[in-house]
Design a protein around this motif. Structure first.
Motif, PDB file in Angstrom:
ATOM      1  N   ARG A 244      -6.825  -2.825 -30.835  1.00 51.91           N
ATOM      2  CA  ARG A 244      -6.991  -2.507 -32.410  1.00 51.91           C
ATOM      3  C   ARG A 244      -8.278  -3.618 -32.796  1.00 51.91           C
ATOM      4  NH1 ARG A 244      -0.770  -1.564 -34.294  1.00 51.91           N
ATOM      5  NH2 ARG A 244      -0.313  -0.951 -32.107  1.00 51.91           N
ATOM      6  N   SER A 245      -7.681  -4.698 -33.215  1.00 50.98           N
ATOM      7  CA  SER A 245      -8.628  -5.754 -33.403  1.00 50.98           C
ATOM      8  C   SER A 245      -8.277  -7.189 -33.018  1.00 50.98           C
ATOM      9  CB  SER A 245      -9.192  -5.657 -34.889  1.00 50.98           C
ATOM     10  OG  SER A 245      -8.219  -6.054 -35.662  1.00 50.98           O
ATOM     11  N   PRO A 246      -8.247  -7.205 -31.645  1.00 47.65           N
ATOM     12  CA  PRO A 246      -7.993  -8.554 -30.863  1.00 47.65           C
ATOM     13  C   PRO A 246      -8.583  -9.680 -31.221  1.00 47.65           C
ATOM     14  CG  PRO A 246      -9.133  -7.255 -29.320  1.00 47.65           C
ATOM     15  CD  PRO A 246      -9.041  -6.545 -30.451  1.00 47.65           C
ATOM     16  N   SER A 247      -7.708 -10.592 -31.588  1.00 49.31           N
ATOM     17  CA  SER A 247      -8.341 -11.793 -32.400  1.00 49.31           C
ATOM     18  C   SER A 247      -8.396 -12.814 -31.056  1.00 49.31           C
ATOM     19  CB  SER A 247      -7.795 -12.430 -33.427  1.00 49.31           C
ATOM     20  OG  SER A 247      -6.242 -12.382 -33.029  1.00 49.31           O
ATOM     21  N   GLY A 248      -8.904 -14.288 -31.456  1.00 49.14           N
ATOM     22  CA  GLY A 248      -8.737 -15.473 -30.542  1.00 49.14           C
ATOM     23  C   GLY A 248      -9.960 -15.778 -29.838  1.00 49.14           C
ATOM     24  N   VAL A 249     -11.061 -14.622 -29.995  1.00 53.33           N
ATOM     25  CA  VAL A 249     -12.369 -14.984 -29.325  1.00 53.33           C
ATOM     26  C   VAL A 249     -13.043 -16.343 -29.753  1.00 53.33           C
ATOM     27  CG1 VAL A 249     -14.108 -13.461 -30.559  1.00 53.33           C
ATOM     28  CG2 VAL A 249     -14.210 -13.536 -28.070  1.00 53.33           C
ATOM     29  N   ALA A 250     -12.811 -16.445 -31.085  1.00 56.88           N
ATOM     30  CA  ALA A 250     -13.502 -17.860 -31.734  1.00 56.88           C
ATOM     31  C   ALA A 250     -13.099 -19.035 -31.061  1.00 56.88           C
ATOM     32  CB  ALA A 250     -13.221 -17.795 -33.310  1.00 56.88           C
ATOM     33  N   TYR A 251     -11.888 -18.960 -30.636  1.00 56.64           N
ATOM     34  CA  TYR A 251     -11.021 -20.185 -29.755  1.00 56.64           C
ATOM     35  C   TYR A 251     -11.672 -20.097 -28.334  1.00 56.64           C
ATOM     36  CZ  TYR A 251      -7.816 -20.124 -33.372  1.00 56.64           C
ATOM     37  OH  TYR A 251      -7.135 -20.224 -34.728  1.00 56.64           O
TER      38      TYR A 251
END
Lengths: 267, 471
Positions: free
Chosen positions: B162-169
């Protein structure tokens, strides 16, 4: 039967509005019980046609002028055929989609209790169960204009024992689904025979899927199945997904006055 | 059935595995004090960057820093190839599944997945029926959660479509590591990840509606109160695109426009980080003020692309997960390169009976749960906790699945006692547009508590930088 429809909705605002968007589901589709001879949708602003996931013919109406009034009209002629309220499926969505509960047709303990007497029949003879359910609900819920609003749920109507065609359709749908029968909401028009008095709203009913037969319409508000006097506009899981008009606006403060005039006559 | 834990750095004979040779030496030569000092510096850097995470239901200050471990996790090029090929294969199959689901439903006709499992799923979106998205891509940005249990055994834990987060990390962890340990980056050949925003932007531009020259892409956020708002702002900034909220966009003439100081500007692609329910108040929740009224109509007319597509959630639900290997075979005619964790579906009588008898060995999860909430880790629970959970399961068995407790691999981690093995998982990011690619890296999450298998940041997990060695 050849039916003429003139449907006009006018929104009046005390303070001018800057922008409004609406989804209009105001165009009937052809099906075995109805053939559109002529149809025309007009609105204040710009109209873009599209088709939703249920196959309904929709328009998006955007008005970005500063106005105090917005009007929308749908006019046309439809030739109907008496099929005793039975329609084949259009094959767009899997029929079992129409088993899913929605916010407006949420199942609660009252609905669960209400359907208990029909559980057996729903298994052995779903059509009989649907008729019995329809009969019981028309006795339980009294048609009362102004007793509900667009966000009223099936459960509200069953508790209050009052409602308009929309509420009666919602209760019937919720009960049918609870009994394991796919059911859908149909918005549309009804030719009442009274050509002198304009109707104050469009109409709505429910249809239940009976294997081997098709979608069978139940118009609880008129204690009848579908007839050649019914014209379907849009189908959906509930009012929210098949409403003839659904909109938002910017500006206009809280007060909105909506005037609806529906003239349904024989050609 | 005591299984030896697999440590990714150290073999049972005490020697360092090939991918970790350099890191192992480096750790030997680094003093604990120096590592701790670097760790403190890392924290200062993260605070300065402002990268925080909102923990729901936490009474204290709700925004906090996710702990960062300065010891990187390393994969060899060979190991990575397998993970990346397997992730791409999975995402390709899932995109084909979503297209099929909203068109001819061959997968149901063929009996691969029971119709009820799909149609009863609240994430199945009838409004997507019959509409063909550009390139047949539904999940443009996917995060595949993978765990390792031995040298050659990897399992997909879940797909985030859906909208996986965490890529900023992933990106910030790398930046911080490069500042703290520049020598390691010159001594080792580590695949870069800092081009992620460029690849993401290219992916998004690549799925613009047909005919759009120089398409305009925006990132639609629910706003500053969202737990991942930092990431939204960060990615928009890195891509050089506008970060917008629903109120910044409007629909007119069958197109989406953004309000700008120079007047309305047509938008071609919306990278949305808000849920389906909130995206268009005329189609879904009428009380949502986060979305754009009229968006569904423009979308279905093929005049704007939404990434990820509406209705993708049906494919990453835990009730669909057990079928993914079958989907890979069905759509691609290939054997899955990455295995699923064996899963018991508690709506099935036999699976339920087995699970109830083995609660002390299994992990039980809610079908629609996320974030490590509402789950039972049998081996780490008391008899009383297990009994409470047993009642929850019995009240609604179909709401749960169960899986064996996996002996997740460990990586050396800097903790209070020194350097110690801690359990990890991995989320690589798969981007699908004109082509499907995986970033060489990802988000490694680490369970900082000794013996714990729960890596979620909401439950005390931390992160590590993930290094892929180039050949």
């Amino acid at each position: 039967m050849r039916i003429v429809v003139r449907h006009r909705t006018v929104y009046n605002y005390d303070h001018a509005i800057r922008y409004s968007t609406q989804y209009l589901r105001l165009t009937p589709r052809n099906n075995p019980s109805q053939r559109v001879i002529r149809w025309n949708v007009e609105g204040q602003g710009r109209l873009s046609p599209w088709t939703d996931g249920f196959g309904n013919l929709c328009h998006t109406l955007v008005c970005d002028e500063i106005v105090n009034q917005i009007s929308v009209s749908a006019n046309g002629i439809v030739e109907t055929t008496e099929l005793n309220g039975v329609l084949p499926d259009d094959g767009i969505l899997p029929i079992k989609v129409f088993l899913r509960p929605t916010q407006l047709t949420q199942i609660d303990s009252e609905i669960r209790d209400f359907v208990v007497p029909y559980v057996e029949t729903a298994r052995s003879n779903p059509l009989d169960a649907a008729h019995e359910l329809s009969q019981a609900l028309t006795e339980r819920i009294v048609y009362t204009e102004g007793s509900s609003h667009v966000h009223s749920t099936a459960s509200d109507a069953l508790k209050n024992g009052r409602g308009v065609c929309q509420d009666m359709a919602h209760v019937f749908i919720a009960c049918a689904r609870e009994l394991g029968m796919p059911a859908r909401y149909v918005s549309g028009y009804l030719y009442t025979g009274d050509e002198a008095t304009p109707q104050v709203a469009s109409h709505a009913w429910a249809a239940v899927w009976i294997e081997g037969l098709g979608w069978v319409s139940f118009d609880l508000a008129n204690k009848t199945c579908g007839t050649e006097r019914h014209i379907g506009l849009a189908v959906g899981l509930d009012y929210a997904s098949s409403a003839p008009l659904r909109g938002v606006r910017e500006g206009g403060s809280e007060s909105e006055r909506m005037d609806v005039q529906v003239m349904v006559t024989q050609a | 059935m005591q299984r030896r834990l697999f440590d990714e750095m150290t073999s049972p004979d005490g020697s360092a595995r090939p991918a970790y040779r350099h890191i192992s030496d480096w750790l030997k030569w680094s003093t604990l004090d120096r590592l701790r000092q670097r760790s403190t510096e890392a924290e200062v850097l993260f605070r300065r960057l402002g990268i925080t995470f909102i923990v729901y239901g936490d009474d204290g200050g709700t925004e906090r820093l996710i702990p960062f471990d300065v010891i990187p996790r390393v994969f060899s090029a060979d190991e990575w190839k397998r993970l990346s090929d397997g992730s791409i294969q999975r995402v390709r199959a899932l995109n084909m599944f979503l297209h099929d689901l909203y068109h001819d439903r061959n997968v149901m006709r063929a009996g691969i997945i029971p119709e009820d499992v799909i149609l009863a799923n609240a994430q199945y979106q009838p409004q997507m029926q019959g509409f063909t998205v550009p390139g047949g891509i539904y999940t443009h940005i996917a995060g595949i959660d993978i765990v390792r249990v031995s040298e050659n055994e990897f399992y997909v834990l879940e797909d985030n479509l859906r909208s996986p987060s965490g890529v900023a990390y992933m990106l910030e962890n790398r930046q911080v590591m490069m500042r703290l340990f520049p020598e390691l980056f010159s001594e080792m050949r580590i695949a870069p990840v800092d081009h992620y925003p460029d690849v993401l932007l290219r992916t998004l531009r690549g799925v613009a509606p047909g005919g759009a020259q120089d398409p305009t892409v925006v990132l639609l956020t629910p706003g500053a109160y969202n737990s991942a708002y930092y990431e939204h702002a960060f990615l928009a900034d890195e891509m050089g695109i506008e970060l917008v909220e629903g109120a910044d966009l409007f629909v007119a003439d069958n197109a989406v426009f953004m309000r700008t100081t120079e007047g309305p500007r047509r938008v071609d692609v919306i990278y949305r980080r808000i849920d389906d329910d909130f995206i268009d108040p005329l189609a879904f929740r009428h009380d949502s003020s986060l979305g754009v009224p009229g968006l569904l109509s423009v979308y279905r007319s093929g005049r704007v692309t939404i990434a990820n597509a509406m209705g993708t959630g049906v494919a990453d639900d835990k009730s669909i997960y057990p079928y993914v290997p079958a989907l890979v075979r069905f759509y691609l005619g290939e054997e899955p390169l990455l295995a699923n964790v064996p899963t018991y579906l508690l709506r099935e009588k036999d699976d339920l009976a087995y699970t109830l008898e083995h609660l002390d060995e299994l992990v039980v999860k809610e079908v629609h749960g996320s974030g490590g909430y509402g789950m039972l880790v049998g081996p780490a629970s008391t008899a009383a906790q297990i009994e409470i959970f047993r009642h929850k399961i019995l009240a609604n068995p179909s709401n749960y699945i169960a899986q064996p407790t996996l002996a997740l691999s460990t990586c050396p981690t800097l903790v209070e006692q020194g350097i110690a093995p801690r359990h990890v998982d991995l989320r690589p990011y798969v981007l699908s547009g004109e082509e499907t690619v995986v970033m060489p890296g990802g988000l490694t999450r680490v369970a900082l508590v000794e013996g714990s298998l729960v890596v979620n940041s909401s439950q005390g997990g931390g992160t590590k930088d993930t290094w892929i060695l180039e050949e």
